[in-house]
Design an enzyme around this catalytic site. Sequence first.
Site, mmCIF file in Angstrom:
data_model
loop_
_atom_site.group_PDB
_atom_site.id
_atom_site.type_symbol
_atom_site.label_atom_id
_atom_site.label_comp_id
_atom_site.label_asym_id
_atom_site.label_seq_id
_atom_site.Cartn_x
_atom_site.Cartn_y
_atom_site.Cartn_z
ATOM 1 N N HIS A 101 0.838 -1.204 0.000
ATOM 2 C CA HIS A 101 0.000 0.000 0.000
ATOM 3 C C HIS A 101 0.871 1.251 0.000
ATOM 4 O O HIS A 101 1.966 1.256 0.595
ATOM 5 C CB HIS A 101 -0.908 0.034 1.237
ATOM 6 C CG HIS A 101 -1.710 -1.210 1.433
ATOM 7 N ND1 HIS A 101 -2.617 -1.663 0.507
ATOM 8 C CD2 HIS A 101 -1.728 -2.104 2.455
ATOM 9 C CE1 HIS A 101 -3.165 -2.781 0.954
ATOM 10 N NE2 HIS A 101 -2.648 -3.068 2.126
ATOM 11 N N GLU A 121 -1.575 -0.076 8.368
ATOM 12 C CA GLU A 121 -2.592 -0.897 9.006
ATOM 13 C C GLU A 121 -1.987 -1.722 10.124
ATOM 14 O O GLU A 121 -0.761 -1.854 10.233
ATOM 15 C CB GLU A 121 -3.256 -1.816 7.980
ATOM 16 C CG GLU A 121 -2.300 -2.783 7.302
ATOM 17 C CD GLU A 121 -2.926 -3.476 6.105
ATOM 18 O OE1 GLU A 121 -3.305 -4.649 6.243
ATOM 19 O OE2 GLU A 121 -3.024 -2.842 5.028
ATOM 20 N N HIS A 179 3.380 -7.439 1.814
ATOM 21 C CA HIS A 179 2.755 -8.313 2.804
ATOM 22 C C HIS A 179 1.664 -9.169 2.189
ATOM 23 O O HIS A 179 1.208 -8.920 1.065
ATOM 24 C CB HIS A 179 2.166 -7.487 3.952
ATOM 25 C CG HIS A 179 1.027 -6.593 3.514
ATOM 26 N ND1 HIS A 179 1.243 -5.354 2.952
ATOM 27 C CD2 HIS A 179 -0.311 -6.773 3.527
ATOM 28 C CE1 HIS A 179 0.069 -4.794 2.657
ATOM 29 N NE2 HIS A 179 -0.891 -5.658 2.989
ATOM 30 N N ARG A 199 -1.130 -5.020 -6.176
ATOM 31 C CA ARG A 199 -0.733 -6.425 -6.181
ATOM 32 C C ARG A 199 0.574 -6.613 -6.935
ATOM 33 O O ARG A 199 0.699 -6.186 -8.078
ATOM 34 C CB ARG A 199 -1.811 -7.300 -6.827
ATOM 35 C CG ARG A 199 -3.141 -7.337 -6.113
ATOM 36 C CD ARG A 199 -4.012 -8.457 -6.689
ATOM 37 N NE ARG A 199 -5.392 -8.318 -6.260
ATOM 38 C CZ ARG A 199 -6.406 -7.976 -7.065
ATOM 39 N NH1 ARG A 199 -6.164 -7.758 -8.353
ATOM 40 N NH2 ARG A 199 -7.621 -7.863 -6.597
#
Length: 344
Positions: A101, A121, A179, A199
């Site tokens: 991200h 996150e 991740h 991705r």
Amino acid sequence: MNRLYPILSEPRFVEPLWGGQRLAPWLALPPPHPERLGEIWLVFDSNRVTNGPFAGKTIAAVVQAYGEAVVGTRSFARYGADLPLLAKFIDAADRLSVQVHPDDEYAHTFEAHTGFHGKTEAWYILATEPGATVTLGVRAPVERTALAAAIADGTIEDLLAQQPVRAGDLVFVPAGTIHAINAGIMLFEIQQKSDLTYRLYDYNRRDARTGQLRELHIEQALAVSRLEPASASFFQPLSLDEQRELLVACSSFALERWHVQGCLSASTDPGSLEILTVIDGTMQLEWGSETLTLQRGAAVLLPATLGEYRVAASQGILLRSYIPDLPTLLATVGNDTGVAPIVQ
């Protein structure tokens, strides 16, 4: 002008190809259950309020109308009248794509049309199958050209670090960290308000609707990926008192775990909204002379200006998310950030 109050909203169900079948029974959702319920977006700006005078409005509309009275002064100074957080449950029956991200700078520069921020996150692990792992960062420093080559020839997994996880673990995933949540994991996620996911690799899976290979975002992913091993991503809880623990804190959010037995009193900080998410037991949320009953899986948004409130349960656990004042938090818990789960 309506008086602000704890806000419940209708969750958004997401059914990706990797989704599982554990969330519906865990939350006692009425049948029929989705075949692959992978995500439940508990608090998000497009969710519609289900209680009180704001019922039927989106959270975004309430935030636009009341601004910093809802989100708090710290978030308002950074993002204006915009909900800064997204809280969700995730159940991965299969592994998610290898992804990354962007941070705020990249998101606001190159993805401004989406209205999203960057995405840092944290995952609180609720349940795992034996041997469950998460993918987190690279094993060793890697050149961007080498990472691109590994994506192209399908050997990227050889470069990535795997970490075992179990229920109760906290995993911190800063923007830019490559991740993946792997199979057999159910978790709670608190993140910045963003759905920007790039991705790098998806195991050559095909979209069930189109039959085509799922889209990759290699150029963007290479631009934002951190090329050093992840550091300071697994933290031990820091006790704040007999019933409250700090799990993680960074500039974007903090997450606490509360073990509620009897009545626990608290107060919102005008600097930040709060999201309370019940993960075990049934609780009563009380403010003024009013009460809400919160079952397992319920998430409630507390406006920053709500003030004093209480949660009561014979025995239960909730997660409290908010935007921290990091200097004050550091002064409260001490300056040993090598021990405290605080990322500056």
